[in-house]
Design a protein around this motif. Structure first.
Motif, PDB file in Angstrom:
ATOM      1  N   ASP A 263      43.873  49.740  33.684  1.00  0.00           N
ATOM      2  CA  ASP A 263      45.025  50.038  33.893  1.00  0.00           C
ATOM      3  C   ASP A 263      45.819  49.342  35.040  1.00  0.00           C
ATOM      4  N   ILE A 264      45.070  49.008  35.893  1.00  0.00           N
ATOM      5  CA  ILE A 264      45.718  48.249  37.153  1.00  0.00           C
ATOM      6  C   ILE A 264      45.752  46.999  36.817  1.00  0.00           C
ATOM      7  N   LEU A 265      44.877  46.399  35.989  1.00  0.00           N
ATOM      8  CA  LEU A 265      44.977  45.051  35.602  1.00  0.00           C
ATOM      9  C   LEU A 265      46.279  44.600  34.622  1.00  0.00           C
ATOM     10  N   ARG A 266      46.125  45.576  33.593  1.00  0.00           N
ATOM     11  CA  ARG A 266      47.452  45.631  32.693  1.00  0.00           C
ATOM     12  C   ARG A 266      48.786  45.760  33.450  1.00  0.00           C
ATOM     13  N   THR A 267      48.823  46.588  34.422  1.00  0.00           N
ATOM     14  CA  THR A 267      50.035  46.544  35.335  1.00  0.00           C
ATOM     15  C   THR A 267      50.443  45.092  35.883  1.00  0.00           C
ATOM     16  N   SER A 268      49.384  44.549  36.505  1.00  0.00           N
ATOM     17  CA  SER A 268      49.362  43.303  37.295  1.00  0.00           C
ATOM     18  C   SER A 268      49.927  42.404  35.807  1.00  0.00           C
ATOM     19  N   ARG A 269      49.014  42.188  34.841  1.00  0.00           N
ATOM     20  CA  ARG A 269      49.483  41.139  33.796  1.00  0.00           C
ATOM     21  C   ARG A 269      50.748  41.288  33.243  1.00  0.00           C
ATOM     22  N   ARG A 270      51.391  42.531  33.278  1.00  0.00           N
ATOM     23  CA  ARG A 270      52.994  42.480  32.770  1.00  0.00           C
ATOM     24  C   ARG A 270      53.853  41.928  33.733  1.00  0.00           C
ATOM     25  N   SER A 271      53.510  41.747  34.920  1.00  0.00           N
ATOM     26  CA  SER A 271      54.382  41.345  35.919  1.00  0.00           C
ATOM     27  C   SER A 271      53.850  39.905  36.583  1.00  0.00           C
ATOM     28  N   LEU A 272      52.900  39.267  36.000  1.00  0.00           N
ATOM     29  CA  LEU A 272      52.747  37.945  36.260  1.00  0.00           C
ATOM     30  C   LEU A 272      53.622  37.108  35.692  1.00  0.00           C
ATOM     31  N   ALA A 273      54.124  35.930  36.684  1.00  0.00           N
ATOM     32  CA  ALA A 273      54.939  35.053  36.236  1.00  0.00           C
ATOM     33  C   ALA A 273      54.482  33.722  35.311  1.00  0.00           C
ATOM     34  N   PRO A 274      54.848  33.105  34.584  1.00  0.00           N
ATOM     35  CA  PRO A 274      54.099  32.280  33.574  1.00  0.00           C
ATOM     36  C   PRO A 274      53.200  31.188  34.434  1.00  0.00           C
ATOM     37  N   GLY A 275      51.859  31.226  33.857  1.00  0.00           N
ATOM     38  CA  GLY A 275      51.133  30.428  34.657  1.00  0.00           C
ATOM     39  C   GLY A 275      50.364  31.252  35.795  1.00  0.00           C
ATOM     40  N   GLY A 276      50.806  32.431  36.029  1.00  0.00           N
ATOM     41  CA  GLY A 276      50.325  33.266  37.049  1.00  0.00           C
ATOM     42  C   GLY A 276      48.725  33.535  37.157  1.00  0.00           C
ATOM     43  N   ARG A 277      48.211  33.879  38.187  1.00  0.00           N
ATOM     44  CA  ARG A 277      46.809  34.239  38.289  1.00  0.00           C
ATOM     45  C   ARG A 277      46.706  35.750  39.077  1.00  0.00           C
ATOM     46  N   VAL A 278      45.529  36.474  38.455  1.00  0.00           N
ATOM     47  CA  VAL A 278      45.152  37.608  39.080  1.00  0.00           C
ATOM     48  C   VAL A 278      43.965  37.612  39.970  1.00  0.00           C
ATOM     49  N   LEU A 279      43.738  37.731  41.270  1.00  0.00           N
ATOM     50  CA  LEU A 279      42.818  37.290  42.152  1.00  0.00           C
ATOM     51  C   LEU A 279      42.137  38.608  42.497  1.00  0.00           C
ATOM     52  N   VAL A 280      41.004  39.109  42.114  1.00  0.00           N
ATOM     53  CA  VAL A 280      40.432  40.055  42.329  1.00  0.00           C
ATOM     54  C   VAL A 280      39.098  39.920  43.471  1.00  0.00           C
ATOM     55  N   ILE A 281      39.311  40.289  44.638  1.00  0.00           N
ATOM     56  CA  ILE A 281      38.560  39.853  45.697  1.00  0.00           C
ATOM     57  C   ILE A 281      37.536  41.026  45.961  1.00  0.00           C
ATOM     58  N   ASP A 282      36.500  40.957  45.463  1.00  0.00           N
ATOM     59  CA  ASP A 282      35.464  42.044  45.610  1.00  0.00           C
ATOM     60  C   ASP A 282      33.920  41.269  45.579  1.00  0.00           C
ATOM     61  N   ALA A 283      33.065  42.150  45.751  1.00  0.00           N
ATOM     62  CA  ALA A 283      31.813  41.534  45.824  1.00  0.00           C
ATOM     63  C   ALA A 283      31.247  41.528  44.247  1.00  0.00           C
ATOM     64  N   VAL A 284      30.638  40.427  44.064  1.00  0.00           N
ATOM     65  CA  VAL A 284      29.991  40.083  42.725  1.00  0.00           C
ATOM     66  C   VAL A 284      28.421  40.337  42.913  1.00  0.00           C
ATOM     67  N   ILE A 285      28.004  41.446  42.227  1.00  0.00           N
ATOM     68  CA  ILE A 285      26.642  41.724  42.365  1.00  0.00           C
ATOM     69  C   ILE A 285      25.732  40.410  41.858  1.00  0.00           C
ATOM     70  N   PRO A 286      24.650  39.804  42.630  1.00  0.00           N
ATOM     71  CA  PRO A 286      23.803  38.730  42.115  1.00  0.00           C
ATOM     72  C   PRO A 286      22.654  39.363  41.383  1.00  0.00           C
ATOM     73  N   SER A 287      22.209  38.539  40.428  1.00  0.00           N
ATOM     74  CA  SER A 287      21.032  38.863  39.868  1.00  0.00           C
ATOM     75  C   SER A 287      19.682  38.534  40.875  1.00  0.00           C
ATOM     76  N   GLY A 288      18.509  39.136  40.376  1.00  0.00           N
ATOM     77  CA  GLY A 288      17.353  39.125  41.217  1.00  0.00           C
ATOM     78  C   GLY A 288      17.264  40.304  42.374  1.00  0.00           C
ATOM     79  N   ASN A 289      16.368  39.980  43.147  1.00  0.00           N
ATOM     80  CA  ASN A 289      15.737  41.173  44.020  1.00  0.00           C
ATOM     81  C   ASN A 289      16.280  40.810  45.471  1.00  0.00           C
ATOM     82  N   ALA A 290      16.873  39.840  45.494  1.00  0.00           N
ATOM     83  CA  ALA A 290      17.171  39.744  47.040  1.00  0.00           C
ATOM     84  C   ALA A 290      18.345  40.714  47.690  1.00  0.00           C
ATOM     85  N   PRO A 291      18.236  41.075  48.835  1.00  0.00           N
ATOM     86  CA  PRO A 291      19.098  41.776  49.756  1.00  0.00           C
ATOM     87  C   PRO A 291      20.613  41.222  49.514  1.00  0.00           C
TER      88      PRO A 291
END
Length: 344
Positions: A263-291
């Protein structure tokens, strides 16, 4: 009985493995000790140098014998150091506990150890059985409804998130190639600390801070170096966001389940200017067993929120459902990455 946070033993015997697991089960004592000294301002009393426990207790207004016991625990992790003469000093690792530290850690510690997060984490077995957060059962309502009614929790949350952000805003803003001109909207941007860093680095950008009215009232954008290049727009990011070339969602999507994220992303998409970008700034869980901090935060979210931390594949699915496509992931040197999406 020993209480340590030592390294994982290599090729442990049965006795060593059992002992190590018991040590880990005692791990909750350390954040409890951190919270206690943060609430009581103990680090501020040590700012001028080492103190005897009796003098420290008198200055902080705490029990001498008990503060000694707490300091001993903190010393096992290098936050303070007990000197040969019995005085305690604040180490470099412990300096961010001071209220006047350049990047204070206290507000983040108080948020993470607030009972609104601490108590749900103590009921993880219920999460595993029922497949959802236990916050509602403990507090009688969902987190964000409780948050809106409990000023103490809301204050701890906003101050804590600001502390989280302050130590990561500059490297994130430096890591991503923001456009030289145009408009950038910080959706759910809190008090505007991250937007301020972005505007500092791009003099041709205009910024819009969007969040709830009671949040943006305390914004931090009114500084000379970005004067005339920003505006504050109270609003609800589920319903409407301003049109812009770049929409930023920093530590927002991880609070919500997949349906609400779309829902949030669709709201953003509707208001993007042509060629616009959405930047989600969150952690990306890595694969593997490392902390990785995101793995622990994901369990905290599981207990208290409807949201979660996500993998690359999970972000791709969210974007696709909202009519967007993941274009790249930019590491920032912090726990979070910039997950960039464009129109699909």
């Amino acid at each position: 009985m020993r209480a340590e946070n030592g390294p994982v033993p290599v090729g442990p015997s049965a006795r060593e493995a059992t002992s190590w697991l018991i040590d880990q089960a005692l791990g909750f004592v350390f954040p409890a000790a951190l919270r206690a000294v943060a609430v009581l301002g103990v680090a501020d009393r040590l700012a001028g140098g080492p103190l005897p426990v009796a003098e420290l207790a008198e200055r902080a207004g705490v029990h001498e014998g008990n503060v000694l016991r707490v300091l001993r625990v903190l010393a096992t992790r290098g936050v303070v150091e007990e000197l040969d003469d019995g005085r305690f000093r604040l180490t470099e690792l412990g300096q961010p506990l001071r209220s006047d530290a350049p990047l204070p850690a206290g507000p983040a510690i108080l948020m993470l150890t607030d009972r609104s997060l601490w108590q749900p984490c103590g009921e993880l077995e219920a999460c595993l059985r029922q497949g959802g957060p236990v916050f509602d059962e403990l507090f009688g309502m969902p987190f964000f409804q409780y948050f809106a009614q409990e000023e103490r929790t809301a204050t701890a949350f906003h101050n804590g998130m600001a502390a989280f952000s302050d130590q990561e805003n500059e490297p994130i803003a430096a890591a991503y190639d923001f456009p030289e001109a145009g408009t950038v909207v910080d959706i759910g941007g809190g008090r505007g600390g991250f937007l301020l860093e972005v505007l500092r680095r791009r003099p041709g950008l205009h910024g819009v801070l969007l969040d709830e009215p009671h949040v943006v009232t305390d914004h931090r954008l009114d500084v000379d170096e970005v004067k005339g290049r920003w505006e504050v727009t109270p609003g609800d990011f589920f319903t409407e966001v301003p049109t812009a070339d770049v929409h930023m969602l920093k530590r927002i999507l991880h609070d919500w389940d997949d349906e609400r994220c779309v829902d949030i992303l669709r709201t953003s998409r509707r208001s993007l200017a042509p060629g616009g970008r959405v930047l989600v700034i969150d952690a990306v869980i890595p694969s593997g067993n490392a902390p990785h901090q995101a793995k622990a935060l994901d369990v905290l979210l599981m207990a208290a929120f409807p949201g979660r931390e996500r993998t690359r594949a999970e972000f791709e699915r969210l974007f696709a459902a909202a009519g967007l496509a993941l274009s790249r992931i930019v590491p920032t040197g912090t726990v979070v990455s910039v997950v960039e999406a464009r129109l699909g």
